[in-house]
Write an enzyme that holds these catalytic residues in place. Structure first.
Site, mmCIF file in Angstrom:
data_model
loop_
_atom_site.group_PDB
_atom_site.id
_atom_site.type_symbol
_atom_site.label_atom_id
_atom_site.label_comp_id
_atom_site.label_asym_id
_atom_site.label_seq_id
_atom_site.Cartn_x
_atom_site.Cartn_y
_atom_site.Cartn_z
ATOM 1 N N ASP A 67 53.254 43.460 31.162
ATOM 2 C CA ASP A 67 52.462 42.954 32.280
ATOM 3 C C ASP A 67 52.390 41.424 32.284
ATOM 4 O O ASP A 67 52.816 40.770 31.323
ATOM 5 C CB ASP A 67 51.040 43.537 32.224
ATOM 6 C CG ASP A 67 50.416 43.465 30.827
ATOM 7 O OD1 ASP A 67 50.961 42.738 29.968
ATOM 8 O OD2 ASP A 67 49.401 44.122 30.594
ATOM 9 N N ASN A 136 38.312 49.602 27.382
ATOM 10 C CA ASN A 136 38.006 50.657 28.364
ATOM 11 C C ASN A 136 39.153 51.662 28.489
ATOM 12 O O ASN A 136 39.167 52.487 29.392
ATOM 13 C CB ASN A 136 37.686 50.026 29.729
ATOM 14 C CG ASN A 136 38.889 49.286 30.324
ATOM 15 O OD1 ASN A 136 39.957 49.223 29.721
ATOM 16 N ND2 ASN A 136 38.715 48.728 31.512
ATOM 17 N N HIS A 138 42.418 50.857 28.996
ATOM 18 C CA HIS A 138 43.580 50.473 29.802
ATOM 19 C C HIS A 138 44.802 50.246 28.927
ATOM 20 O O HIS A 138 44.700 49.870 27.757
ATOM 21 C CB HIS A 138 43.289 49.276 30.733
ATOM 22 C CG HIS A 138 43.194 47.940 30.082
ATOM 23 N ND1 HIS A 138 42.029 47.227 30.008
ATOM 24 C CD2 HIS A 138 44.142 47.146 29.505
ATOM 25 C CE1 HIS A 138 42.261 46.068 29.411
ATOM 26 N NE2 HIS A 138 43.535 45.994 29.086
ATOM 27 N N GLU A 143 44.325 50.196 34.714
ATOM 28 C CA GLU A 143 42.893 50.254 34.473
ATOM 29 C C GLU A 143 42.352 51.657 34.788
ATOM 30 O O GLU A 143 42.967 52.406 35.546
ATOM 31 C CB GLU A 143 42.186 49.235 35.385
ATOM 32 C CG GLU A 143 42.504 47.778 35.056
ATOM 33 C CD GLU A 143 41.618 47.222 33.945
ATOM 34 O OE1 GLU A 143 41.182 47.987 33.066
ATOM 35 O OE2 GLU A 143 41.370 46.006 33.971
#
Ligand code: GLP
Length: 240
Positions: A67, A136, A138, A143
């Site tokens: 990314d 979280n 991801h 996400e």
């Protein structure tokens, strides 16, 4: 999912480097999927040491990163291109022309996504994908969401990711709110995946990865559908 629990961050880094080194010896022209974040830094240091000692070579390796922030110039010191150069590529014998990170300045992010996916396919697919995980859950910048995207795409970061990543920027408002990320499908197509997780703050996601459910609200749980995943974590991440 195979799990390796290490005493600490240093051991976790060595375990990860060992698996990559074995692949490089077996397949010197392998395609690596690489990750950023603080977690793989120690593993990259180990790989640099092995390369400098002449034990492994990256001469024929190609790589694709997961990314990149958007919009952000590759020269920006918080861009993932800059991170990869600084933490790995500048110190090993890889041909930088064969390393790809999504273009954070692409005028047309959808076209950049298509070309990125095509390049991975044309290279023959990723042999080994390195992953870290967000607190979280991801992966890359996929996400937690009710629906996940297919294909490399432009995405918005969640408030908690912006908060978590603000430690690298001068202030929270400097953190880009978007990123170009490869999708979960491209990650799942990798022949082998190693996931690194270190520290207490990764315990929640590690425990979700090891229970018997999958959910897009913790994208890392989707890795349970892959046949060759090795989770390498330290005791703090494993035990909480
Ligand atoms: C970023 C990256 C992820 C990385 C995550 C965790 O958001 N896009 O690929 O896994 O951060 O980072 P850290 O390793 O610093 O906890």
């Amino acid at each position: 999912m195979k799990v390796i629990v290490c005493e600490n961050y240093g051991e976790m880094s060595k375990e990860g480097a060992k698996i990559i080194a074995e692949l490089l010896k077996e397949k010197p022209d392998c395609i690596l999927g690489l990750a950023t974040g603080s977690t793989p830094v120690g593993m990259y240091e180990e790989l640099v040491k092995l390369n400098k000692a002449g034990e492994i070579t990256f001469k024929n390796v190609s790589s694709f990163n997961l990314d990149e922030y958007y919009p952000l110039s590759p020269e920006h010191d918080q861009s993932y291109r800059y991170f990869m150069n600084k933490n790995l590529f500048d110190h090993i014998d890889i041909d930088k022309a064969k390393t790809r990170v999504p273009n954070g300045l692409a005028k047309d992010p959808a076209a950049e996504g298509e070309s990125y996916d095509k390049a991975i396919d044309e290279a023959g697919g990723i042999d080994l994908q390195v992953l870290g995980v967000g607190q979280n859950g991801h992966i890359g910048f996929n996400e937690p969401e009710e629906e996940l995207y297919v294909g490399t795409h432009l995405t918005s970061l969640t408030e908690s990711t912006i908060e978590a990543n603000s430690r690298f920027f001068a202030s929270k408002s400097d953190v880009p709110t978007k990123a170009i990320t490869i999708d979960m499908g491209s990650i799942m197509k990798a022949k082998r995946i190693i996931v690194l997780a270190s520290g207490k703050n990764k315990h929640y996601v590690v425990s979700k990865m090891l229970d018997d459910r999958i959910t897009t609200s913790v994208p890392a749980t989707l890795l349970k559908l892959h046949g060759d995943v090795i989770l390498i974590c330290d005791k703090a991440a494993y035990e909480g």
